[in-house]
Design a protein around this motif. Structure first.
Motif, PDB file in Angstrom:
ATOM      1  N   GLN A 223      36.641  46.195  35.818  1.00  0.00           N
ATOM      2  CA  GLN A 223      37.052  46.265  34.419  1.00  0.00           C
ATOM      3  C   GLN A 223      36.130  47.162  33.578  1.00  0.00           C
ATOM      4  O   GLN A 223      36.563  47.673  32.542  1.00  0.00           O
TER       5      GLN A 223
ATOM      6  N   TYR B  33      46.057  49.293  33.944  1.00  0.00           N
ATOM      7  CA  TYR B  33      44.716  49.287  33.335  1.00  0.00           C
ATOM      8  C   TYR B  33      43.846  50.340  33.995  1.00  0.00           C
ATOM      9  O   TYR B  33      44.002  50.679  35.174  1.00  0.00           O
TER      10      TYR B  33
ATOM     11  N   SER C 208      43.986  44.239  38.259  1.00  0.00           N
ATOM     12  CA  SER C 208      43.187  43.426  39.182  1.00  0.00           C
ATOM     13  C   SER C 208      43.184  43.957  40.607  1.00  0.00           C
ATOM     14  O   SER C 208      42.342  43.560  41.426  1.00  0.00           O
TER      15      SER C 208
ATOM     16  N   THR D 131      38.869  51.914  29.918  1.00  0.00           N
ATOM     17  CA  THR D 131      39.346  50.688  29.260  1.00  0.00           C
ATOM     18  C   THR D 131      40.800  50.824  28.790  1.00  0.00           C
ATOM     19  O   THR D 131      41.298  49.982  28.037  1.00  0.00           O
TER      20      THR D 131
END
Length: 437
Positions: free
Chosen positions: A403, A384, A393, A375
């Motif tokens: 995610q 990310y 993404s 995370t």
């Protein structure tokens, strides 16, 4: 002071001037007699032996006139020394000496001695002085000056590459010429410049030329040709070299550490600017006399290369708290993995054959990027997840649960590394070099 030998005056009542033959005869008879009159100061009144001047003041007289060692016999009707000198065109200054005194009456066959003062630079016991002497040559001057100190020498004046003294060296005698570790012998009746030329000794603007006794100059019998007496006077030529010597000194560079809130605090400090030592150049003027250093002075010192300060960046960003161990994750291939994110990563890397050093590189790479947190988000760049995909993404190509599923993120990250760098160690090397992969 050495006086002039007394002379017995001769009187004559013959008012007629002597013939040329008579004059030459007297001149030849007296020319061999050398007079030494060493003195300084004003016009002297050193009396020669003279007889009564009564009745001869205006008589015709034959006089031997000695001016600085050059003797000639003259005839005159002058009544005193002053009149004789005026008649002969001999001008005196306050530094000259004459004997007998200027107002002494002249007798027949009188002797008149004139010594002109010469200004000399002398060095006595290491200190230079300007003095006036009436010595005929350097030998007489040194004899007089030795009364003032034990270490005496005459310092030659310089005109570019020419060395000069206003007096002879040693009339009628030989002198030694000490130069370049050698000793030559030459006729001292010549002036200093001629003696140097005779011995083929040249001097440049820096060289020192002086005249001293041969004893003070260290001239011994073994230094002169066999059968030659050691001269009393020596010309000493000292070779002076003045050189600029450059030396360099290293200036160590400084190191400063700056902080960054964007970098994790548990990472080693990162070099932002490489440090580099500088250099200072020092110029010294070194003077040697006959190869011996007599002066070594610093003339300049400047920084020729400035040092570059090394700048390090130390992170202050805290690592996020370890997350609770996730439930077993299933990759898109259907394989199920359990354990921590690191353990899942190690299992999936091993499935590709990336074990040993390749696993070590992968573990270091993603520890730096995210601390293996699925995370982890970088608010400034948008990166990310465990591999810090930018944007996050991109990992959707590995699964829609990118995610939340560490296995999906790891699968995408391993594909990315294989496609771009070939292996985890390739990716780690690139990150070490530029700070990202």
């Amino acid at each position: 002071m050495t006086s002039v030998p007394e002379n017995t005056p001769q009187h004559t009542t013959d008012d007629a001037r002597p013939t040329t033959a008579e004059t030459r005869t007297v001149t030849r008879r007296r020319r061999s007699r050398r007079r030494a009159l060493i003195a300084g100061g004003s016009v002297g009144a050193l009396a020669l032996g003279v007889g009564s001047a009564v009745g001869v003041a205006h008589a015709h007289k034959t006089v031997e006139l000695d001016v600085d060692g050059e003797t000639r016999t003259v005839t005159t009707f002058a009544g005193d020394v002053e009149g004789l000198l005026a008649e002969q065109g001999v001008d005196l200054s306050a530094r000259d000496v004459v004997a007998p005194g200027m107002h002494a009456a002249l007798d027949g066959d009188a002797d008149v001695v004139v010594r002109t003062g010469k200004e000399l630079t002398v060095e006595v016991d290491g200190t230079e002085h300007e003095v006036w002497l009436t010595a005929l040559d350097a030998s007489e001057a040194l004899n007089l000056l030795h009364q003032r100190g034990s270490d005496v020498q005459l310092v030659a004046s310089r005109s570019q590459d020419r060395a000069e003294l206003p007096i002879q060296l040693h009339a009628g005698q030989q002198v030694a010429v000490v130069h370049d570790g050698e000793v030559d012998v030459a006729d001292g009746s010549e002036d200093l410049a001629a003696v140097l030329a005779t011995t083929d000794v040249t001097v440049d603007d820096d060289d020192l030329v002086s005249v001293a006794t041969a004893h003070d100059a260290g001239v011994a019998a073994t230094d002169v040709p066999t059968g030659t007496d050691v001269p009393r006077v020596a010309v000493v030529v000292e070779r002076v070299e003045v050189k600029k010597v450059e030396k360099t000194r290293t200036i160590a560079h400084d190191t400063v550490t700056k902080t960054s809130a964007k970098r994790y605090e548990d990472l080693d400090a990162k070099v932002r600017t490489a440090g580099k030592d500088g250099e200072r150049t020092i110029v010294r003027e070194v003077t040697t006399i006959d190869g011996k250093v007599v002066s070594d002075e610093k003339v300049s010192a400047k920084v020729t290369t400035k040092p570059v300060t090394e700048v390090l960046v130390q992170g202050t960003k805290a690592r996020p708290e370890p997350e609770r161990e996730p439930e077993p994750a299933t990759s898109t291939s259907g394989a199920t993995y359990s354990g921590s994110n690191r353990q899942i990563g190690q299992q999936m890397a091993a499935a590709r054959g990336w074990t040993g050093s390749e696993w070590t590189c992968l573990e270091s790479l993603w520890t730096r990027e995210s601390g293996w947190s699925h995370t982890a988000a970088n608010p400034s760049s948008g990166a990310y997840g465990i591999p810090q995909s930018l944007p996050g993404s991109k990992m959707a190509t590995a699964g829609s649960d990118w995610q939340t599923n560490p296995a999906t993120q790891i699968a995408w990250g391993l594909d990315y590394i294989a496609g771009r760098y070939g292996s985890p160690c390739g990716a780690w090397a690139h990150s070490e070099s530029v700070g990202w992969y």
